[in-house]
Design a protein around this motif. Structure first.
Motif, PDB file in Angstrom:
ATOM      1  N   VAL A 269       0.677  -0.806  -0.041  1.00  0.00           N
ATOM      2  CA  VAL A 269      -0.371  -0.029   0.066  1.00  0.00           C
ATOM      3  C   VAL A 269       0.856   1.325   0.317  1.00  0.00           C
ATOM      4  O   VAL A 269      -0.123   2.019  -0.545  1.00  0.00           O
ATOM      5  N   LEU A 270       2.182   1.247   0.196  1.00  0.00           N
ATOM      6  CA  LEU A 270       3.110   2.429   0.776  1.00  0.00           C
ATOM      7  C   LEU A 270       3.006   3.253  -1.331  1.00  0.00           C
ATOM      8  O   LEU A 270       2.722   2.347  -2.499  1.00  0.00           O
ATOM      9  N   PRO A 271       2.646   4.711  -1.258  1.00  0.00           N
ATOM     10  CA  PRO A 271       1.962   5.026  -2.605  1.00  0.00           C
ATOM     11  C   PRO A 271       3.692   5.379  -3.617  1.00  0.00           C
ATOM     12  O   PRO A 271       3.321   4.990  -4.239  1.00  0.00           O
ATOM     13  N   THR A 272       4.608   5.390  -3.129  1.00  0.00           N
ATOM     14  CA  THR A 272       6.179   5.624  -3.351  1.00  0.00           C
ATOM     15  C   THR A 272       6.805   4.580  -2.842  1.00  0.00           C
ATOM     16  O   THR A 272       6.819   4.155  -1.562  1.00  0.00           O
ATOM     17  N   ALA A 273       8.256   4.667  -3.425  1.00  0.00           N
ATOM     18  CA  ALA A 273       9.551   4.014  -3.075  1.00  0.00           C
ATOM     19  C   ALA A 273       9.561   4.752  -1.831  1.00  0.00           C
ATOM     20  O   ALA A 273      10.236   6.323  -1.808  1.00  0.00           O
ATOM     21  N   THR A 274       9.857   4.009  -0.696  1.00  0.00           N
ATOM     22  CA  THR A 274      10.811   4.706   0.423  1.00  0.00           C
ATOM     23  C   THR A 274      11.702   5.674   0.863  1.00  0.00           C
ATOM     24  O   THR A 274      12.408   6.567   1.408  1.00  0.00           O
ATOM     25  N   GLY A 275      12.488   4.940  -0.360  1.00  0.00           N
ATOM     26  CA  GLY A 275      14.363   5.290  -0.109  1.00  0.00           C
ATOM     27  C   GLY A 275      15.435   4.696   0.973  1.00  0.00           C
ATOM     28  O   GLY A 275      16.283   5.023   0.424  1.00  0.00           O
ATOM     29  N   VAL A 276      14.184   4.415   1.677  1.00  0.00           N
ATOM     30  CA  VAL A 276      15.293   3.110   2.969  1.00  0.00           C
ATOM     31  C   VAL A 276      14.445   2.201   3.454  1.00  0.00           C
ATOM     32  O   VAL A 276      13.403   1.834   2.688  1.00  0.00           O
ATOM     33  N   ASN A 277      15.190   1.509   4.188  1.00  0.00           N
ATOM     34  CA  ASN A 277      14.876  -0.127   4.571  1.00  0.00           C
ATOM     35  C   ASN A 277      12.517   0.152   5.488  1.00  0.00           C
ATOM     36  O   ASN A 277      13.294   1.120   6.317  1.00  0.00           O
ATOM     37  N   PRO A 278      12.115   0.451   4.244  1.00  0.00           N
ATOM     38  CA  PRO A 278      10.792   0.281   4.941  1.00  0.00           C
ATOM     39  C   PRO A 278      10.215  -0.657   5.733  1.00  0.00           C
ATOM     40  O   PRO A 278       8.777  -0.432   6.214  1.00  0.00           O
ATOM     41  N   MET A 279      10.393  -1.293   6.465  1.00  0.00           N
ATOM     42  CA  MET A 279      10.310  -2.200   7.241  1.00  0.00           C
ATOM     43  C   MET A 279       9.432  -1.162   8.603  1.00  0.00           C
ATOM     44  O   MET A 279       8.272  -1.730   8.792  1.00  0.00           O
ATOM     45  N   ILE A 280       9.684  -0.025  10.103  1.00  0.00           N
ATOM     46  CA  ILE A 280       9.231   0.721  10.448  1.00  0.00           C
ATOM     47  C   ILE A 280       8.077   1.152   9.733  1.00  0.00           C
ATOM     48  O   ILE A 280       6.697   0.866   9.727  1.00  0.00           O
ATOM     49  N   THR A 281       8.167   1.548   8.029  1.00  0.00           N
ATOM     50  CA  THR A 281       7.257   1.824   7.646  1.00  0.00           C
ATOM     51  C   THR A 281       6.005   2.006   7.642  1.00  0.00           C
ATOM     52  O   THR A 281       4.550   1.817   7.823  1.00  0.00           O
ATOM     53  N   THR A 282       6.298   0.165   6.800  1.00  0.00           N
ATOM     54  CA  THR A 282       5.133  -1.106   6.746  1.00  0.00           C
ATOM     55  C   THR A 282       4.569  -1.276   8.101  1.00  0.00           C
ATOM     56  O   THR A 282       3.284  -1.689   8.220  1.00  0.00           O
ATOM     57  N   LEU A 283       4.816  -1.738   9.344  1.00  0.00           N
ATOM     58  CA  LEU A 283       4.765  -2.078  10.788  1.00  0.00           C
ATOM     59  C   LEU A 283       4.267  -0.456  11.099  1.00  0.00           C
ATOM     60  O   LEU A 283       2.647  -0.742  12.097  1.00  0.00           O
ATOM     61  N   SER A 284       4.350   1.116  11.247  1.00  0.00           N
ATOM     62  CA  SER A 284       3.047   1.643  11.349  1.00  0.00           C
ATOM     63  C   SER A 284       2.452   1.980  10.000  1.00  0.00           C
ATOM     64  O   SER A 284       0.881   2.224  10.653  1.00  0.00           O
ATOM     65  N   VAL A 285       2.091   1.892   9.105  1.00  0.00           N
ATOM     66  CA  VAL A 285       0.631   2.185   8.074  1.00  0.00           C
ATOM     67  C   VAL A 285       0.171   0.665   8.693  1.00  0.00           C
ATOM     68  O   VAL A 285      -1.033   0.877   8.250  1.00  0.00           O
ATOM     69  N   ALA A 286       0.791  -0.168   8.432  1.00  0.00           N
ATOM     70  CA  ALA A 286      -0.087  -1.701   8.818  1.00  0.00           C
ATOM     71  C   ALA A 286      -0.923  -1.604  10.250  1.00  0.00           C
ATOM     72  O   ALA A 286      -2.111  -1.922   9.961  1.00  0.00           O
ATOM     73  N   GLN A 287      -0.423  -0.572  11.576  1.00  0.00           N
ATOM     74  CA  GLN A 287      -0.698  -0.565  12.721  1.00  0.00           C
ATOM     75  C   GLN A 287      -1.706   0.025  12.353  1.00  0.00           C
ATOM     76  O   GLN A 287      -2.535   0.683  13.447  1.00  0.00           O
ATOM     77  N   LEU A 288      -0.967   1.503  11.517  1.00  0.00           N
ATOM     78  CA  LEU A 288      -2.766   2.368  10.851  1.00  0.00           C
ATOM     79  C   LEU A 288      -4.275   2.640  10.573  1.00  0.00           C
ATOM     80  O   LEU A 288      -5.155   2.396  11.519  1.00  0.00           O
ATOM     81  N   ILE A 289      -3.665   1.479  10.402  1.00  0.00           N
ATOM     82  CA  ILE A 289      -4.593   0.700   8.862  1.00  0.00           C
ATOM     83  C   ILE A 289      -5.885  -0.004  10.229  1.00  0.00           C
ATOM     84  O   ILE A 289      -6.814   0.211  10.719  1.00  0.00           O
ATOM     85  N   ALA A 290      -5.076  -0.668  11.493  1.00  0.00           N
ATOM     86  CA  ALA A 290      -5.513  -1.682  11.697  1.00  0.00           C
ATOM     87  C   ALA A 290      -6.288  -0.583  13.433  1.00  0.00           C
ATOM     88  O   ALA A 290      -7.076  -1.092  13.869  1.00  0.00           O
ATOM     89  N   THR A 291      -5.518   0.336  13.083  1.00  0.00           N
ATOM     90  CA  THR A 291      -6.331   1.111  14.648  1.00  0.00           C
ATOM     91  C   THR A 291      -7.602   2.121  14.222  1.00  0.00           C
ATOM     92  O   THR A 291      -8.833   1.498  14.615  1.00  0.00           O
ATOM     93  N   LYS A 292      -7.706   1.936  12.481  1.00  0.00           N
ATOM     94  CA  LYS A 292      -8.902   3.072  12.016  1.00  0.00           C
ATOM     95  C   LYS A 292      -9.674   1.559  11.627  1.00  0.00           C
ATOM     96  O   LYS A 292     -10.755   1.240  12.147  1.00  0.00           O
ATOM     97  N   LEU A 293      -9.444   0.850  11.421  1.00  0.00           N
ATOM     98  CA  LEU A 293     -10.309  -0.608  11.186  1.00  0.00           C
ATOM     99  C   LEU A 293     -11.067  -1.085  13.070  1.00  0.00           C
ATOM    100  O   LEU A 293     -12.388  -1.499  12.422  1.00  0.00           O
TER     101      LEU A 293
END
Length: 308
Positions: A269-293
């Motif tokens: 679901v990341l809209p662009t390449a992060t330019g760094v290791n996306p692990m923490i970004t991926t975890l943060s986005v997953a938590q955001l989606i889960a929290t909203k759900l």
């Protein structure tokens, strides 16, 4: 499932959004290896932390779509697979000298992108061959096996010219860095026909890298098919998040534009390449989606109780 398999699930489910499987980013990686055999200190590239140092000096090339320089660890098996094959003797010598080798990677934040398609999307001759193989098989193939085969992703990706130029610039800078650090010789990951290597110049008043070396790298680049070792560090963006079904697969809550209550919450679901290791970004986005759900389900539950 991640960026390689999430779009396959959606495609197999017959979702019609044209963005499914598109906008795939891979963070293409290459590198330069320096030989520090004259140093008394043993490097042991295969020990220590997996990523010890990162340099961001070239990250702002092309409005933020530049490259990182990263110092990795590499066990002998990975080195053997990464170093260009120039014959058995040369391969053995490279592995025997691994204690004196140091590698620096080029990790490109890719401006360009690729696509994911189902493996069943084949050329006409591939389809015919598949039918012939099934006819000739003595045992029948189960429907489960067929379904599994259709779920496998086919990746289409070509490095964008802008990204290739950024990677070449960073390879040259890494080469200078390794020689300045004391490497007696360096080599890139180009295959035999495009091999690039050089030794440190003895004249300290001259540039560390010869003009011939720089011209050769600029001429060959990293786009020659099968001509250079390239790797994918991270996969992102094949079901990207956005504000409209015309340019994305899910909305800002991670919910599919096509199917209500269908959510995707991984790196796709990341809209662009992060330019760094996306692990923490991926975890943060997953938590955001889960929290909203979670909040949405709580609201629906409370509303149902009020109606009762």
């Amino acid at each position: 499932p991640g960026s390689l398999h999430s779009p396959c699930i959606l495609l197999c489910s017959k979702l019609q959004n044209s963005n499914i499987g598109k906008h795939l980013h891979l963070h293409p990686v290459s590198g330069v290896i320096g030989n520090f055999s004259s140093d008394k200190e043993i490097i042991k590239l295969y020990e220590g932390a997996p990523m010890t140092s990162v340099c961001k000096v070239n990250t702002m090339i092309n409005n933020g779509y530049g490259a990182l320089m990263e110092v990795p660890s590499a066990h002998p098996g990975l080195m053997g697979a990464s170093v260009p094959w120039n014959g058995g003797y040369d391969a053995i010598q490279n592995l025997l000298s691994i204690n004196s080798l140091a590698a620096i990677l080029v990790l490109q934040r890719d401006h360009g992108s690729g696509t994911i398609q189902l493996s069943s999307t084949k050329n006409w001759w591939q389809r015919i061959l598949q039918v012939l193989v099934r006819i000739l098989q003595t045992t029948t193939t189960s429907n489960d096996d067929d379904a599994d085969a259709d779920m496998k992703p086919t990746i289409h990706y070509k490095i964008h010219k802008q990204d290739a130029k950024s990677m070449v610039t960073t390879i040259i800078d890494i080469s200078k860095l390794l020689l300045a650090a004391g490497a007696t010789s360096i080599f890139t990951l180009h295959a035999r026909n495009y091999q690039i290597n050089t030794t440190a110049t003895e004249d300290k008043d001259e540039d560390l890298l010869s003009k011939d070396y720089i011209q050769k790298i600029n001429r060959i680049g990293i786009q020659k098919e099968h001509g250079v070792g390239l790797f994918s560090a991270h996969q992102m963006g094949s079901c990207r998040m956005g504000t409209s079904p015309s340019n994305s697969v899910v909305d800002c809550d991670g919910e599919s534009w096509d199917v209500n209550n269908l959510y995707v919450c991984d790196a796709s679901v990341l809209p662009t390449a992060t330019g760094v290791n996306p692990m923490i970004t991926t975890l943060s986005v997953a938590q955001l989606i889960a929290t909203k759900l979670k909040l949405r389900l709580q609201d629906e539950d409370n509303n149902n109780k009020k109606e009762e």
